[in-house]
Design an enzyme around this catalytic site. Structure first.
Site, PDB file in Angstrom:
ATOM      1  N   LYS A 145      -7.842   1.149   7.677  1.00 43.61           N
ATOM      2  CA  LYS A 145      -6.964   1.530   6.568  1.00 43.61           C
ATOM      3  C   LYS A 145      -5.564   1.694   7.107  1.00 43.61           C
ATOM      4  O   LYS A 145      -5.373   1.956   8.310  1.00 43.61           O
ATOM      5  CB  LYS A 145      -7.435   2.843   5.941  1.00 43.61           C
TER       6      LYS A 145
HETATM    7  P1  NAD Z   1      -2.691   2.061  -8.223  1.00 39.74           P
HETATM    8  O1  NAD Z   1      -1.499   2.537  -7.519  1.00 39.74           O
HETATM    9  O2  NAD Z   1      -2.642   0.708  -8.883  1.00 39.74           O
HETATM   10  O3  NAD Z   1      -3.132   3.111  -9.353  1.00 39.74           O
HETATM   11  C1  NAD Z   1      -3.268   4.471  -9.131  1.00 39.74           C
HETATM   12  C2  NAD Z   1      -3.191   5.138 -10.491  1.00 39.74           C
HETATM   13  O4  NAD Z   1      -3.479   6.517 -10.353  1.00 39.74           O
HETATM   14  C3  NAD Z   1      -1.813   5.044 -11.130  1.00 39.74           C
HETATM   15  O5  NAD Z   1      -1.950   4.750 -12.504  1.00 39.74           O
HETATM   16  C4  NAD Z   1      -1.242   6.433 -10.934  1.00 39.74           C
HETATM   17  O6  NAD Z   1      -0.288   6.773 -11.924  1.00 39.74           O
HETATM   18  C5  NAD Z   1      -2.519   7.244 -11.078  1.00 39.74           C
HETATM   19  N1  NAD Z   1      -2.405   8.607 -10.567  1.00 39.74           N
HETATM   20  C6  NAD Z   1      -1.778   9.057  -9.447  1.00 39.74           C
HETATM   21  N2  NAD Z   1      -1.853  10.397  -9.387  1.00 39.74           N
HETATM   22  C7  NAD Z   1      -2.558  10.788 -10.483  1.00 39.74           C
HETATM   23  C8  NAD Z   1      -2.961  12.055 -10.991  1.00 39.74           C
HETATM   24  N3  NAD Z   1      -2.665  13.175 -10.346  1.00 39.74           N
HETATM   25  N4  NAD Z   1      -3.680  12.080 -12.142  1.00 39.74           N
HETATM   26  C9  NAD Z   1      -4.004  10.940 -12.788  1.00 39.74           C
HETATM   27  N5  NAD Z   1      -3.635   9.714 -12.361  1.00 39.74           N
HETATM   28  C10 NAD Z   1      -2.921   9.651 -11.226  1.00 39.74           C
HETATM   29  O7  NAD Z   1      -3.879   2.148  -7.176  1.00 39.74           O
HETATM   30  P2  NAD Z   1      -5.294   1.419  -7.213  1.00 39.74           P
HETATM   31  O8  NAD Z   1      -5.220   0.237  -6.340  1.00 39.74           O
HETATM   32  O9  NAD Z   1      -5.754   1.260  -8.612  1.00 39.74           O
HETATM   33  O10 NAD Z   1      -6.196   2.496  -6.453  1.00 39.74           O
HETATM   34  C11 NAD Z   1      -6.756   3.614  -7.130  1.00 39.74           C
HETATM   35  C12 NAD Z   1      -7.876   4.184  -6.294  1.00 39.74           C
HETATM   36  O11 NAD Z   1      -8.874   3.191  -6.086  1.00 39.74           O
HETATM   37  C13 NAD Z   1      -7.480   4.664  -4.903  1.00 39.74           C
HETATM   38  O12 NAD Z   1      -8.283   5.766  -4.550  1.00 39.74           O
HETATM   39  C14 NAD Z   1      -7.833   3.488  -4.029  1.00 39.74           C
HETATM   40  O13 NAD Z   1      -8.043   3.849  -2.679  1.00 39.74           O
HETATM   41  C15 NAD Z   1      -9.097   3.023  -4.697  1.00 39.74           C
HETATM   42  N6  NAD Z   1      -9.457   1.639  -4.420  1.00 39.74           N
HETATM   43  C16 NAD Z   1      -8.601   0.613  -4.736  1.00 39.74           C
HETATM   44  C17 NAD Z   1      -8.995  -0.694  -4.496  1.00 39.74           C
HETATM   45  C18 NAD Z   1      -8.132  -1.873  -4.894  1.00 39.74           C
HETATM   46  O14 NAD Z   1      -8.600  -3.006  -4.764  1.00 39.74           O
HETATM   47  N7  NAD Z   1      -6.943  -1.670  -5.406  1.00 39.74           N
HETATM   48  C19 NAD Z   1     -10.243  -0.954  -3.908  1.00 39.74           C
HETATM   49  C20 NAD Z   1     -11.087   0.122  -3.609  1.00 39.74           C
HETATM   50  C21 NAD Z   1     -10.681   1.406  -3.878  1.00 39.74           C
END
Ligand code: NAD
Length: 455
Positions: A145
């Site tokens: 990561k």
């Molecule tokens: P992203 O940045 O696209 O979205 C994150 C979202 O969470 C945003 O809409 C943001 O406004 C919201 N957010 C932040 N703080 C918040 C709060 N306190 N309350 C409510 N919403 C809040 O990120 P992402 O890529 O969608 O990742 C989201 C999660 O999924 C993370 O934990 C990431 O590690 C995990 N993840 C992502 C992927 C991927 O392919 N993008 C894969 C596996 C896991």
């Protein structure tokens, strides 16, 4: 560049280590300070959470202490300084991390996060989670990561570009298509991957397989952007019959309407399900009549609107969102957002962890007591890394698959992972989280032994 190669110590002291005692210790400390306020993240760190489940699994598997400590700490940690002159005319210094947890099953693989709360422990946690996740999905990667503690939301595109390029310049020596392959995570996207690929190419020649989650025009894969959300919904479809849920009559709530949350919402809605609540960093909204996930995505992502200004909805507090009565809750924001302070109010039948480590161990116990069926992060959100695997394969062959081919192959792998873990859970009479850690850890230990990394 600081690298770390010292053998890890067994954890003994709850004040300096992060074993189950330390989790208890952290819980007590959190309680002493008062439980987190509504909307706040838990006091137990992501690292405590991942190591807690790792410990439970290694105990159950009977893995001896000398072998267990090999996987307790990461293989390599790189920390770099990123000084950037911002448009305010001042130089700001950020810290960048790339942590490679275990590479026994293949090149290290894991996203890069831009967030002010990023720290070395969070990146360590997410790196080890990737090791178990790639193993559960059975794709030939290890776990890594990366992260930079910059306030991405407040930065301009030119500033983000400068940070991404500078980070790549400083960590490229430990990366490579057969060494370590980054991807997007919170606040990073296809554009950030394009800048990083371009920067790597300046030193090594055009190398699309250096990262995944790239734009389609730069050998990104069709279906990659949607894959994590889509993977969550493949999991829902596998589990729904067991809970008597009919997709067309299912109600759901999304915490975090970003990449993962918004795609999970749109794909679940395509099956006929209704979104009755959703949040992002700016606030939370609800509507009994349903919130159109497609229209909300267009409002936020295409038109630059605020979630709380979406028409025809009621604005509620982030904690009231979690208490909405629904069939499925998908936390898809950050880690530790479901904790002792709010777990008891959760009122869903199934919880699909789109985010990494959204649920603390204490909250997990509360949910288990309430009979909530939890599909854990380590399998639920593996769709992203599976599609990244497909992108990498396409890049190595300089060949492009159709979106249908990607989605079909993704479905095959996700279903297999679910059935494998669910079968193990049934066999051992344990929940899906414990079973997924057993499956993942067993595969990593076997690969480490077979290749002679451990004996
Ligand atoms: P992203 O940045 O696209 O979205 C994150 C979202 O969470 C945003 O809409 C943001 O406004 C919201 N957010 C932040 N703080 C918040 C709060 N306190 N309350 C409510 N919403 C809040 O990120 P992402 O890529 O969608 O990742 C989201 C999660 O999924 C993370 O934990 C990431 O590690 C995990 N993840 C992502 C992927 C991927 O392919 N993008 C894969 C596996 C896991």
């Amino acid at each position: 560049m600081a690298t770390k190669a010292k053998p890890p110590k067994a954890h003994k002291d709850p004040d300096t280590d992060h074993g189950p005692e330390a989790v208890e210790h952290a819980k007590e400390a959190a309680l002493a300070k008062g439980t987190p306020k509504p909307g706040q993240r838990a006091e137990v760190s992501n690292l405590d959470i991942v190591r807690y489940y790792f410990d439970r699994a290694t105990e159950r598997l009977g893995i001896p202490e000398d072998i267990r400590v090999v996987f307790w700490e990461p293989y390599r940690e790189v920390t770099v300084q990123i000084p950037i002159k911002l448009t305010d005319g001042k130089t700001h210094v950020y810290s960048g991390y790339r942590i490679q947890h275990n590479g026994a099953r293949g090149p290290y693989k894991g996203g890069i996060r831009f967030h002010p709360e990023v720290d070395v422990d969070e990146v360590r946690a997410l790196a080890s989670l990737m090791t178990w996740k790639t193993a559960v999905a059975n794709v030939p990667f290890g776990g890594a990561k990366g992260g930079i503690n910059c306030p991405a939301d407040e930065l301009e595109q030119s500033e983000l570009q400068a940070i991404a390029r500078s980070f790549m310049d400083k960590i490229e020596k430990v990366l490579g298509p057969t060494r370590d392959i980054p991807a997007p995570d919170v606040n990073t996207n296809a554009q950030v991957m394009a800048w990083m690929m371009d920067e790597y190419g300046k030193l090594h020649g055009h190398t699309p397989a250096i990262c995944t989650g790239k734009p389609i025009a730069l050998e990104g894969s069709r279906g990659r952007e949607q894959a994590t959300g889509r993977g969550c919904i493949y999991m829902f479809r596998e589990a729904a019959p067991q809970l008597g849920l009919n997709p067309a009559e299912t109600t759901f709530v999304i915490q975090g309407f970003g990449n993962v949350g918004s795609w999970a919402a749109r794909i679940l809605q395509q099956l006929g399900a209704k979104m009755i609540g959703v949040s992002d960093a700016t606030g939370a909204i609800t509507s009994e009549a349903g919130i159109d996930a497609e229209a909300l995505a267009a409002h936020i992502h295409a038109d630059g609107g605020k979630l709380t200004e979406f028409a025809g909805v009621e604005v509620i507090s982030p904690d009231d969102l979690l208490a909405l009565d629904c069939d499925v809750l998908i936390p898809a924001a950050l880690g530790g957002m479901i904790h002792e302070g709010n777990a008891d109010r959760i009122s869903c039948k199934m919880l699909i962890e789109g985010a990494n480590s959204p649920t603390t161990p204490a909250a997990d116990e509360v949910l288990e007591g309430k009979g909530v069926y939890v599909i854990p992060d380590v399998m639920a959100n593996a769709g992203g890394v599976v599609a990244s695997y497909f992108e990498w394969v396409q890049n190595l062959q300089h060949f492009q698959w159709s979106e249908r081919e990607v989605n079909d192959k993704l479905g095959g792998i996700m279903r297999k992972a679910y059935r494998n873990v669910a079968g193990r859970a049934k066999e051992e009479k344990i929940n899906l989280r414990d079973a997924s850690y057993l499956v993942g850890i067993e595969r990593v230990v076997e690969a480490s032994r077979t290749r002679g990394y451990i004996s």
